[in-house]
Design a protein around this motif. Structure first.
Motif, mmCIF file in Angstrom:
data_model
loop_
_atom_site.group_PDB
_atom_site.id
_atom_site.type_symbol
_atom_site.label_atom_id
_atom_site.label_comp_id
_atom_site.label_asym_id
_atom_site.label_seq_id
_atom_site.Cartn_x
_atom_site.Cartn_y
_atom_site.Cartn_z
ATOM 1 N N SER A 240 8.249 -3.467 2.700
ATOM 2 C CA SER A 240 7.354 -4.720 3.200
ATOM 3 C C SER A 240 5.814 -4.484 2.871
ATOM 4 O O SER A 240 5.088 -5.279 2.788
ATOM 5 C CB SER A 240 7.669 -5.141 4.493
ATOM 6 O OG SER A 240 7.331 -4.146 5.519
ATOM 7 N N LEU A 241 5.550 -2.981 3.029
ATOM 8 C CA LEU A 241 4.096 -2.530 2.811
ATOM 9 C C LEU A 241 3.780 -2.228 1.292
ATOM 10 O O LEU A 241 2.730 -1.836 1.146
ATOM 11 C CB LEU A 241 3.913 -1.515 3.763
ATOM 12 C CG LEU A 241 3.618 -1.739 5.230
ATOM 13 C CD1 LEU A 241 3.588 -0.232 6.000
ATOM 14 C CD2 LEU A 241 3.023 -2.752 5.621
ATOM 15 N N HIS A 242 4.592 -2.417 0.456
ATOM 16 C CA HIS A 242 4.729 -2.210 -1.047
ATOM 17 C C HIS A 242 4.075 -0.659 -1.224
ATOM 18 O O HIS A 242 3.044 -0.474 -1.921
ATOM 19 C CB HIS A 242 3.621 -3.294 -1.482
ATOM 20 C CG HIS A 242 3.997 -4.637 -1.374
ATOM 21 N ND1 HIS A 242 5.114 -4.986 -1.955
ATOM 22 C CD2 HIS A 242 3.497 -5.433 -0.782
ATOM 23 C CE1 HIS A 242 5.134 -6.524 -1.614
ATOM 24 N NE2 HIS A 242 4.345 -6.700 -0.763
ATOM 25 N N TRP B 82 -5.973 -0.734 -6.115
ATOM 26 C CA TRP B 82 -5.758 -1.867 -5.079
ATOM 27 C C TRP B 82 -4.943 -2.996 -5.473
ATOM 28 O O TRP B 82 -4.996 -3.438 -6.654
ATOM 29 C CB TRP B 82 -7.075 -2.112 -4.446
ATOM 30 C CG TRP B 82 -7.707 -0.975 -3.767
ATOM 31 C CD1 TRP B 82 -8.442 -0.032 -4.164
ATOM 32 C CD2 TRP B 82 -7.645 -0.564 -2.390
ATOM 33 N NE1 TRP B 82 -8.949 0.714 -3.298
ATOM 34 C CE2 TRP B 82 -8.352 0.635 -2.091
ATOM 35 C CE3 TRP B 82 -6.825 -1.189 -1.194
ATOM 36 C CZ2 TRP B 82 -8.542 1.217 -0.824
ATOM 37 C CZ3 TRP B 82 -6.746 -0.529 0.079
ATOM 38 C CH2 TRP B 82 -7.624 0.675 0.140
ATOM 39 N N LEU B 83 -4.423 -3.758 -4.338
ATOM 40 C CA LEU B 83 -3.747 -5.057 -4.774
ATOM 41 C C LEU B 83 -4.866 -6.129 -4.884
ATOM 42 O O LEU B 83 -5.896 -6.153 -4.290
ATOM 43 C CB LEU B 83 -2.759 -5.379 -3.548
ATOM 44 C CG LEU B 83 -1.707 -4.460 -3.647
ATOM 45 C CD1 LEU B 83 -0.973 -4.830 -2.443
ATOM 46 C CD2 LEU B 83 -0.700 -4.505 -4.487
ATOM 47 N N ASP B 84 -4.634 -6.944 -5.991
ATOM 48 C CA ASP B 84 -5.513 -7.818 -6.272
ATOM 49 C C ASP B 84 -5.522 -9.104 -5.081
ATOM 50 O O ASP B 84 -4.367 -9.688 -4.809
ATOM 51 C CB ASP B 84 -5.500 -8.533 -7.527
ATOM 52 C CG ASP B 84 -5.756 -7.569 -8.662
ATOM 53 O OD1 ASP B 84 -6.758 -6.590 -8.197
ATOM 54 O OD2 ASP B 84 -5.206 -7.421 -9.833
ATOM 55 N N HIS B 85 -6.625 -9.572 -4.609
ATOM 56 C CA HIS B 85 -6.481 -10.796 -3.742
ATOM 57 C C HIS B 85 -7.424 -11.756 -4.071
ATOM 58 O O HIS B 85 -8.490 -11.485 -4.854
ATOM 59 C CB HIS B 85 -6.974 -10.437 -2.283
ATOM 60 C CG HIS B 85 -6.084 -9.437 -1.610
ATOM 61 N ND1 HIS B 85 -4.830 -9.654 -1.201
ATOM 62 C CD2 HIS B 85 -6.125 -8.066 -1.269
ATOM 63 C CE1 HIS B 85 -3.975 -8.852 -0.604
ATOM 64 N NE2 HIS B 85 -4.845 -7.769 -0.713
ATOM 65 N N PRO B 86 -7.163 -13.040 -4.067
ATOM 66 C CA PRO B 86 -8.134 -14.162 -4.393
ATOM 67 C C PRO B 86 -9.541 -14.008 -3.842
ATOM 68 O O PRO B 86 -9.437 -13.804 -2.490
ATOM 69 C CB PRO B 86 -7.392 -15.297 -4.255
ATOM 70 C CG PRO B 86 -6.351 -14.801 -2.845
ATOM 71 C CD PRO B 86 -6.201 -13.632 -3.436
#
Length: 76
Positions: A49-51, A59-63
């Motif tokens: 769940s935390l990838h 980093w993970l991309d966020h809008p």
């Protein structure tokens, strides 16, 4: 006669209480080891769940979210 029956009944209740306590512990241990423990192990092994397992260095991309007073008033 009634005194003997009353003592016998009290002894039976004491024994039955100890037997029920033991039986509950045994049954709950069996249920835990058959149902709950394998389920928890499977969830721990197969969920992420935390990838963290497939994580790359980036980093993970966020809008992008506008950072202004109007956006703060209309949160939702």
């Amino acid at each position: 006669m009634w005194g003997d029956l009353k003592r016998l009944w009290e002894a039976w209740k004491k024994f039955a209480h100890k037997l029920a306590n033991f039986q509950a512990r045994v049954l709950l241990t069996i249920i835990y080891s058959i149902l709950i423990l394998p389920f928890g192990l499977m969830v721990r092994c197969f969920s992420d769940s935390l990838h963290t397992k497939k994580r790359t260095v980036a980093w993970l991309d966020h809008p992008a979210i506008p950072n202004d007073l109007n956006e703060a008033r209309h949160q939702g």
